[in-house]
Each structure stands twice: as structure tokens, then as C-alpha cells.
Design an enzyme around this catalytic site. Structure first.
Site, PDB file in Angstrom:
ATOM      1  N   ASP A   1       0.854  -1.187   0.000  1.00 19.55           N
ATOM      2  CA  ASP A   1       0.000   0.000   0.000  1.00 19.55           C
ATOM      3  C   ASP A   1       0.895   1.245   0.000  1.00 19.55           C
ATOM      4  O   ASP A   1       1.885   1.324   0.751  1.00 19.55           O
ATOM      5  CB  ASP A   1      -0.878  -0.007   1.247  1.00 19.55           C
ATOM      6  CG  ASP A   1      -1.951   1.082   1.176  1.00 19.55           C
ATOM      7  OD1 ASP A   1      -2.926   0.868   0.441  1.00 19.55           O
ATOM      8  OD2 ASP A   1      -1.786   2.109   1.854  1.00 19.55           O
TER       9      ASP A   1
ATOM     10  N   ASN B   1      -2.371  12.861  -3.256  1.00 20.79           N
ATOM     11  CA  ASN B   1      -3.320  13.385  -4.242  1.00 20.79           C
ATOM     12  C   ASN B   1      -3.765  14.800  -3.882  1.00 20.79           C
ATOM     13  O   ASN B   1      -3.878  15.672  -4.757  1.00 20.79           O
ATOM     14  CB  ASN B   1      -4.549  12.470  -4.336  1.00 20.79           C
ATOM     15  CG  ASN B   1      -4.411  11.433  -5.430  1.00 20.79           C
ATOM     16  OD1 ASN B   1      -3.630  11.594  -6.361  1.00 20.79           O
ATOM     17  ND2 ASN B   1      -5.161  10.350  -5.312  1.00 20.79           N
TER      18      ASN B   1
ATOM     19  N   ASP C   1      -1.946   9.848 -10.554  1.00 19.26           N
ATOM     20  CA  ASP C   1      -1.977   8.772 -11.547  1.00 19.26           C
ATOM     21  C   ASP C   1      -0.569   8.395 -12.004  1.00 19.26           C
ATOM     22  O   ASP C   1      -0.247   7.213 -12.162  1.00 19.26           O
ATOM     23  CB  ASP C   1      -2.817   9.195 -12.757  1.00 19.26           C
ATOM     24  CG  ASP C   1      -4.304   9.253 -12.443  1.00 19.26           C
ATOM     25  OD1 ASP C   1      -4.708   8.745 -11.374  1.00 19.26           O
ATOM     26  OD2 ASP C   1      -5.057   9.811 -13.267  1.00 19.26           O
TER      27      ASP C   1
ATOM     28  N   GLU D   1      -4.793   2.394  -4.261  1.00 17.01           N
ATOM     29  CA  GLU D   1      -3.351   2.593  -4.209  1.00 17.01           C
ATOM     30  C   GLU D   1      -2.665   1.342  -3.648  1.00 17.01           C
ATOM     31  O   GLU D   1      -1.542   1.404  -3.140  1.00 17.01           O
ATOM     32  CB  GLU D   1      -2.991   3.799  -3.337  1.00 17.01           C
ATOM     33  CG  GLU D   1      -3.306   3.658  -1.868  1.00 17.01           C
ATOM     34  CD  GLU D   1      -4.744   4.059  -1.509  1.00 17.01           C
ATOM     35  OE1 GLU D   1      -5.006   4.202  -0.315  1.00 17.01           O
ATOM     36  OE2 GLU D   1      -5.582   4.237  -2.413  1.00 17.01           O
TER      37      GLU D   1
END
Length: 488
Positions: free
Chosen positions: A361, A369, A378, A405
Site C-alpha cells: 500500500d 493526491n 496517476d 493505491e
């Protein structure tokens, strides 16, 4: 002289008579007519010669020592392939009983030689008529057999959807159909020079496989024009020069006879179906040429069908690939992860091998973000995914995007210790990317937390147990401060 289409050379006539003078007169008369001859003095000798050299006709005296003509004829008729062989009895017996017996044992015709003399004009006419009838009947039988064989070949060709199988079947079956020494297919690609790509067993003759065809292929002709330009029949290789494309090929390979029939797809010349004779010249009958033209039309349809099938298979394969891959990271998606996990669990349950799982993770990705935006997020996912893929590419493992993620790594036949090593390599390689993450409480760059589990699959447990263990280990990694690897 009569031409027998299924044989090479003049018809062979067996002359059987115990009287030397008559026998020699018959032999000379037949040879003057252009026939080949064999002679025998009695029925037993005639049967022996028939077995060694099957003649096209037998001139047979009825009265002979050892084995007379009646019993000799009856014996010949019992042999396979001799049921229709012309047997002309020439004898001095002129009674009705002898004539009846001659026909009852299978004689085709009967000539009486009064006073030991033979009506030569009548004999010549009878021989010519019987040979003509025999030739016509044999050709009819041959054509009928070829037509049946052509129907079988067409069915075989149309049955397959694999182009290589279609072409191999065609050359092998056509070789048997024509009884020719070699059959091949030359393909004309849209780009590049024509080449022979498939051939029947050469049986000791030169291989034509991959031989170039030195010719320019016009692409702007109609299908009919292609047929006119590329239909080639050569019965004697010594009669052609090297000026033409086929003459050059014939001389280069030492062929004695050559037949080429074009294979046309729509308006495009796809290639040629060719037959070759190396040992002797050979005449190609109109029937044979017509059969191959029929076959090439069916072959063209089969080729188009195979090409469409290949395109469909490729499209389906691409759809399956797209359905199994994550569009953003270009690694397998969760669906493929689940399929592969079940597949390997079932396999290793039988083989009793270890199966390990890594769940990774990205630490504080929501914060990433929020700080850098979704476009940068992205790009971060893509770089992390490809880095994990590079590490795992040296193993038998599968990398998949497990969640937003989160990534999963399935490692078949891998115990816990080697799986831990892989997980640590992944953690270090991602850290070495040095992707800035200024609001991460752990590090100034993007990092990973990883949980590792390993089990020996069995029929009493389910793959979910492996996932639950790895998920628990990942939770522990986060509880221990993140940017670390924790085993279950």
C-alpha cells in the site's frame, strides 16, 4: 495407336499362343500398329507374365497345353484390377459351345482363325476398338475416383480453421490425387517476393521449400486476368527456356513437368498451387487442371475463413488482455488477480508447493493526491506499479492492482523467507524512485507498507485465507510506522 491416359507409353499387349508362327505373326502385327508386346506359349506362362507386367490387353488362344485359354481367362478375371481387362480370344474353335464357354469365363471378344489364318484387318479393328473402350472406361473410373477424392479434399480443407493445417492438407492430398512426385504452395505476400512455403513429402526429389519465385506480381489485375496469366502447364521441361518465371524455376530445380494453378482471393493473387514431376515428362489432362481449379476456389474460401478466424482470435485475445489489465498502471487488474490466485492455489494443492502473497500500500496516498493533484497521483501509481513489476519479473509471480493505491503480488512455489526478500526489494526500489511527498509523516518521498503471508494450499482451505493473512500483516506494517515489511 491408342493413348491410355493413366499409363506412360504405348499400350502393352500380351500375345499367348502355343504355335510359334502364329505367335510371332501376332507380335509383329501388333508392333507394326505401335503397341508394345509380351509373348507367352501357354496359359501358365501368361499368368506369370500378367502378374509381373499388367498388360492393357491379352490376345489369347483357346487351345494350349498345360493351361488352356478358357481356364487362363477365368483366372485373370479373378485378379483385382483385371475385371475389365480386354481379353480377345483368337482360336480355330468355331463351334457354338466354345464361343459360349469363352464368354462365360470372361472373354471380351472372340475371333475365329479359319484354317489357321487370321483376318488381320478384322483383328486390327477389334484390338483398336477394345483398347478404346478400355481406355474410355478406365478414364471414366479414374475420373470418378478423382471426383470422390476431390470432394473429400474439399471437405477436409473447409473443415479446418488453421491456415497451416489447411495448406499442409492441400499439398498432401493433391499429391495423392494426381499421383505426382511433389506438390507445393507458393504464397504472394503484399510486401516481399513470392516464396514456396508448403510442400508435400519430396520422396527424394529436390525440396522447393522457401525457394524464391523470381517474378514481379501485378496487383491491379482482375481475378480472371490472374487466372489467365498464372495458369501454367508444362509437359516437358526440356522444351521450355529460362526466359519465363516458370522456365527459370524448372531449369533451376531440374523439373521435367510443371503445373501451376493460381489461388485468387477476391481480386488479389494470393499464391499458386503447383505440381512437379522430376523423373519423367508428364501431360496434364484438362480434367486434372479443371479439378485443381475447382480445388483452388475452395482453398481460397478456406484461406479467407482461416484469416478471418485468426483476426477474430487476435481481437478476442486483445479483449481478454484488456479485460484482465488495469488501464492506468498497465499491470493485471483485480479480476485477473482473483483468477490467478485460485488457479495457483488449486495447482499447488495438488503439487504440495508453497504459495505466498504480498499486499503493498502506498503510504498516505490520499495526502499525496491532495497535495499534487490527481494527474500527479496517476503518474505516481504508474511508476510504482512498473517498479514492482520489474522486481517481480525475475520470479514466477504476478503483479496486480489490488485496490486504489494497493498492489498484490502472488508468488507461486515461494516460501515465506524468499517472499520477504522480494517484498523488501520492492520497498527499497520504490523508495529509490525518490518521488517527492512533502506531507508524508514517514518520509519526504513516496514509500510503501507491505504485508506478506505464505501457506501450503490444500483442499480444506480457501485462497481467502492467504489474502486475510497478508491483509493482517499489512495492517501490522501500518501500525508499526509504515515504510516497512511485516510477515504474518
Amino acid at each position: 495407336m491408342i493413348s491410355l491416359p493413366w499409363r506412360q507409353g504405348a499400350p502393352l499387349i500380351l500375345v499367348v499362343d502355343d504355335e510359334r508362327t502364329i505367335r510371332e505373326m501376332l507380335r509383329q502385327e501388333m508392333e507394326r500398329e505401335g503397341y508394345r508386346t509380351l509373348t507367352a506359349t501357354n496359359g501358365a506362362e501368361a499368368l506369370e507374365l500378367c502378374q509381373k507386367n499388367l498388360p492393357d490387353m491379352v490376345l489369347l488362344d483357346a487351345v494350349m497345353p498345360t493351361l488352356d485359354g478358357f481356364r487362363c481367362c477365368a483366372e485373370i478375371r479373378r485378379w483385382p484390377g483385371c475385371e475389365d481387362l480386354p481379353v480377345l480370344m483368337i482360336t480355330s474353335l468355331d463351334d457354338e459351345e466354345s464361343v459360349t464357354e469363352a464368354f462365360s469365363v470372361g472373354a471380351t471378344d472372340y475371333i475365329i482363325k479359319p484354317s489357321k489364318q487370321i483376318h488381320w484387318g478384322v483383328l486390327r479393328q477389334r484390338v483398336r476398338r477394345l483398347l478404346q473402350a478400355y481406355a474410355a472406361m478406365r478414364e471414366l473410373h479414374q475420373r470418378s475416383a478423382q471426383e470422390r477424392k476431390l470432394t473429400q479434399i474439399t471437405a477436409q480443407v473447409r473443415r479446418s480453421l488453421d491456415l497451416a493445417t489447411i495448406l499442409r492438407t492441400t499439398v498432401g492430398e493433391v499429391q495423392e490425387l494426381l499421383q505426382v512426385e511433389q506438390v507445393a504452395i507458393c504464397e504472394f505476400p503484399p510486401l516481399g517476393e513470392p516464396r514456396f512455403t508448403v510442400e508435400s513429402p519430396s520422396l527424394g526429389w529436390p525440396s522447393i521449400l522457401h525457394a524464391p519465385l523470381r517474378v514481379r506480381v501485378p496487383q491491379d489485375h482482375s481475378g480472371e486476368r490472374h487466372t489467365l496469366d498464372w495458369l501454367v502447364q508444362v509437359r516437358d521441361g526440356d522444351e521450355v527456356t529460362g526466359d519465363s518465371w516458370y522456365g527459370e524455376l524448372i531449369q533451376r530445380l531440374g523439373m521435367q513437368a510443371f503445373l501451376a494453378v493460381p489461388v485468387v482471393l477476391g481480386e488479389r493473387l494470393w499464391g499458386l498451387l503447383t505440381a512437379h514431376q522430376y523423373s519423367t515428362p508428364r501431360a496434364w489432362s484438362p480434367h486434372e487442371v479443371n479439378m485443381l481449379q475447382q480445388l483452388t476456389m475452395q482453398l481460397a474460401s478456406a484461406i479467407q475463413q482461416a484469416q478471418l478466424y485468426q483476426q477474430l482470435e487476435a481481437a478476442n485475445g486483445e479483449l481478454q488482455r484488456l479485460a484482465a489489465f488495469d488501464g492506468l498502471t498497465q499491470v493485471p487488474n483485480r479480476r485477473r488477480f482473483d483468477e490467478y490466485l485460485v488457479q495457483e492455489w488449486q495447482r499447488l494443492a495438488q503439487e504440495q508447493g508453497a504459495l505466498s502473497l504480498i499486499l503493498a500500500d502506498i503510504d498516505f496516498f490520499k495526502s499525496y493526491n491532495d497535495t499534487y493533484g490527481h494527474v500527479a497521483g496517476d503518474e505516481c501509481l504508474r511508476r510504482v506499479a512498473q517498479t514492482i513489476h520489474q522486481v517481480v519479473s525475475y520470479t514466477k509471480g504476478l503483479v496486480a492492482r489490488y485496490g486504489g493505491e494497493e498492489f498484490g503480488v502472488i508468488l507461486p512455489e515461494t516460501p515465506l523467507a524468499p517472499a520477504m526478500t522480494v517484498a523488501e526489494q520492492i520497498r527499497l526500489r520504490v523508495a529509490q524512485l525518490r518521488i517527492p511527498h512533502q506531507h508524508s509523516p514517514v518520509h519526504g518521498y513516496v514509500t510503501l507498507s507491505l504485508g506478506v503471508s505464505s501457506l501450503l494450499p490444500n483442499s480444506e482451505a480457501a485462497p481467502a485465507a492467504l489474502v486475510a493473512a497478508a491483509d493482517q500483516a499489512l495492517y501490522q506494517a501500518k501500525q508499526q510506522g509504515r515504510n516497512c515489511v511485516v510477515p504474518y
